[in-house]
Design an enzyme around this catalytic site. Structure first.
Site, PDB file in Angstrom:
ATOM      1  N   SER A  55       0.812  -1.214   0.131  1.00  0.00           N
ATOM      2  CA  SER A  55       0.122  -0.039  -0.051  1.00  0.00           C
ATOM      3  C   SER A  55       0.882   1.256  -0.028  1.00  0.00           C
ATOM      4  O   SER A  55       1.340   1.568  -0.978  1.00  0.00           O
ATOM      5  CB  SER A  55      -1.179   0.014   1.242  1.00  0.00           C
ATOM      6  OG  SER A  55      -0.425   0.219   2.338  1.00  0.00           O
ATOM      7  N   ASP A  77       8.738   5.815 -10.917  1.00  0.00           N
ATOM      8  CA  ASP A  77       8.315   6.417 -12.123  1.00  0.00           C
ATOM      9  C   ASP A  77       8.929   7.768 -12.448  1.00  0.00           C
ATOM     10  O   ASP A  77       9.143   8.127 -13.565  1.00  0.00           O
ATOM     11  CB  ASP A  77       6.873   6.548 -11.964  1.00  0.00           C
ATOM     12  CG  ASP A  77       6.064   5.213 -12.148  1.00  0.00           C
ATOM     13  OD1 ASP A  77       6.665   4.440 -12.411  1.00  0.00           O
ATOM     14  OD2 ASP A  77       4.696   5.363 -12.313  1.00  0.00           O
ATOM     15  N   LYS A 127      -1.457  -4.049  -3.336  1.00  0.00           N
ATOM     16  CA  LYS A 127      -2.706  -3.370  -2.947  1.00  0.00           C
ATOM     17  C   LYS A 127      -2.897  -2.039  -3.263  1.00  0.00           C
ATOM     18  O   LYS A 127      -2.116  -0.973  -2.854  1.00  0.00           O
ATOM     19  CB  LYS A 127      -2.855  -3.525  -1.298  1.00  0.00           C
ATOM     20  CG  LYS A 127      -3.148  -4.805  -0.939  1.00  0.00           C
ATOM     21  CD  LYS A 127      -4.217  -5.712  -1.443  1.00  0.00           C
ATOM     22  CE  LYS A 127      -4.388  -7.069  -0.934  1.00  0.00           C
ATOM     23  NZ  LYS A 127      -5.618  -7.651  -1.599  1.00  0.00           N
TER      24      LYS A 127
END
Length: 427
Positions: A314, A325, A339
């Protein structure tokens, strides 16, 4: 839909088995209810909240209007009958993260601002396909951690009682208890059953630990983040600033076994590492997207490597996905838990509570990592035996060159430092 500090949590932080049933959710209790809803009114209140907020407008292919008619046509003589119907109603959604908590359970999930909890210290969820109770991760230095519980362990029995058909709330009520009392978990790991007798304890949690490491590539700042609690960002800021004063050449951020926690905490910590760019997007059922972005206040631009594993979930996945990214960090380790859901947790009129999945989150490159996780740039897997040796029997080796994943991180960091701090992922 607005990301708020008080209500939004990440799906992977399902249940911490302790006096605080879900750790670090940032819930603000409104105290005693102004009035006590009738049993039928409570059932309808829950239905209405799901109707307005649930992430899937088809309600996972369930006729939600028909569900309302069915349950409001029933007669309820007390709150317990209503609670039973509410649990049945929510099960129709086939979503283990949308769940009801009676007043005691809801009270138990409130944040303890002292940073202490009583229990065994594991975070669990319910597998969406098998419905089995699965360990997301043990919290470091807790009884469950020391006993040898690992991420992805399946809980088969609690004190001999089968967990088949049991939800996370029921599991919590069986596992939590007074400090000094024992509980026995029967778990399945790699098709083998193991039994763990664990003594509950009072646990003090400090989410951040850090130190300066002397390595072959120079002075390295090593930061271990155990969970994204309310004070995690404050402790992270302190760690980075102190390590900067020590003039470290780069950083290794260890998120292994970090089961997640507060959404806003992951965003605040990401802002300490990146000056610009998207951190995370949340998307509700109308397709409305809310973005959290960097604010130009990064505390350092030095090279960064992040350690992840299957217990990183999470909020850990939000942070590692954001830095990956944005090409700010190289990820080393194994695929994370997977998740990517966000819940709103709210009190109900009789003192009970409801957690509703209201959105999914995407990484800056629009990756939906739910059920898949984040893939590391450099994959380096440890066997269960290696992990137990490193995390339990020889803890002094964790975060040293005798820790294979840490050693690989140092190697990668050395290349970044030699390249003037430009992160370059090897594949």
């Amino acid at each position: 839909m607005v990301i708020t500090k008080s209500r939004l949590v990440l799906g992977a932080t399902a249940v911490t088995l302790s006096t605080i049933a879900v750790t670090s959710l940032g819930i603000h209790s409104r105290g005693q209810a102004l009035f006590k809803a009738s049993p039928k009114e409570l059932v309808d209140e829950v239905w209405q909240i799901v109707q307005r907020q649930y992430v899937d407008g088809t309600f996972n292919q369930v006729d939600w209007q028909a569900v309302r008619k069915e349950y409001l046509n029933k007669s309820y003589s007390n709150q317990q009958e209503a609670y039973k119907s509410i649990r049945e109603m929510l099960k129709r959604l086939n979503d283990p993260y949308t769940r009801f908590m009676d007043p005691e359970e809801f009270k138990n999930m409130q944040v303890d601002t002292s940073g202490e909890l009583t229990g065994i210290g594991i975070t669990i969820s319910q597998d969406e396909k098998t419905k089995q109770l699965v360990v997301i991760a043990p919290i470091e230095d807790t009884p469950a951690f020391k006993a040898g519980i690992l991420a992805k362990d399946v809980i088969l029995r609690i004190d001999g009682k089968s967990t088949k058909g049991m939800d996370t709330n029921q599991a919590v009520s069986l596992i939590r208890g007074a400090a000094g009392t024992p509980v026995t978990l029967t778990i399945q790991r790699n098709n083998q059953q193991k039994q763990f007798k664990i003594t509950r304890a009072r646990i003090e949690i400090h989410p951040v630990r850090y130190s300066q490491k002397q390595t072959p590539v120079g002075k390295v700042g090593y930061i271990r983040l155990n969970q994204f609690s309310a004070n995690a960002s404050k402790e992270m800021q302190e760690a980075i600033r102190n390590l900067e004063k020590q003039q470290v050449a780069g950083y290794i951020l260890d998120l292994r076994g970090n089961p997640g926690g507060l959404l806003f905490s992951s965003v605040e910590i990401a802002r300490m590492w990146i000056d610009k760019g998207t951190i995370v997007s949340t998307v509700d059922r109308q397709g409305t997207r809310e973005r959290e972005v960097a604010n130009g206040r990064a505390l350092t631009d030095k090279p960064l490597v992040i350690l992840v594993d299957k217990g990183s979930a999470s909020a850990s996945e939000i942070l590692s996905g954001a830095l990956q990214d944005n090409k700010r960090a190289v990820l080393v380790g194994t695929q994370t838990f997977g998740k990517g859901l966000v819940q709103s947790v709210r009190p109900l009129d009789d003192g009970s509570g409801l957690a509703v999945t209201i959105a999914k989150y995407l990484t800056p490159n629009n990756r939906d990592i739910n059920k898949h996780g984040i893939d590391p740039d450099i994959k380096l897997e440890l066997s269960d035996a290696q992990r137990q040796d490193l995390w339990l029997r020889e803890r002094d080796k964790l975060g040293t060159l005798q820790d294979p994943q840490f050693a690989k991180a140092v190697e990668i960091l050395g290349k970044q430092i030699a390249g003037k701090g430009t992160p370059t992922a090897e594949r």
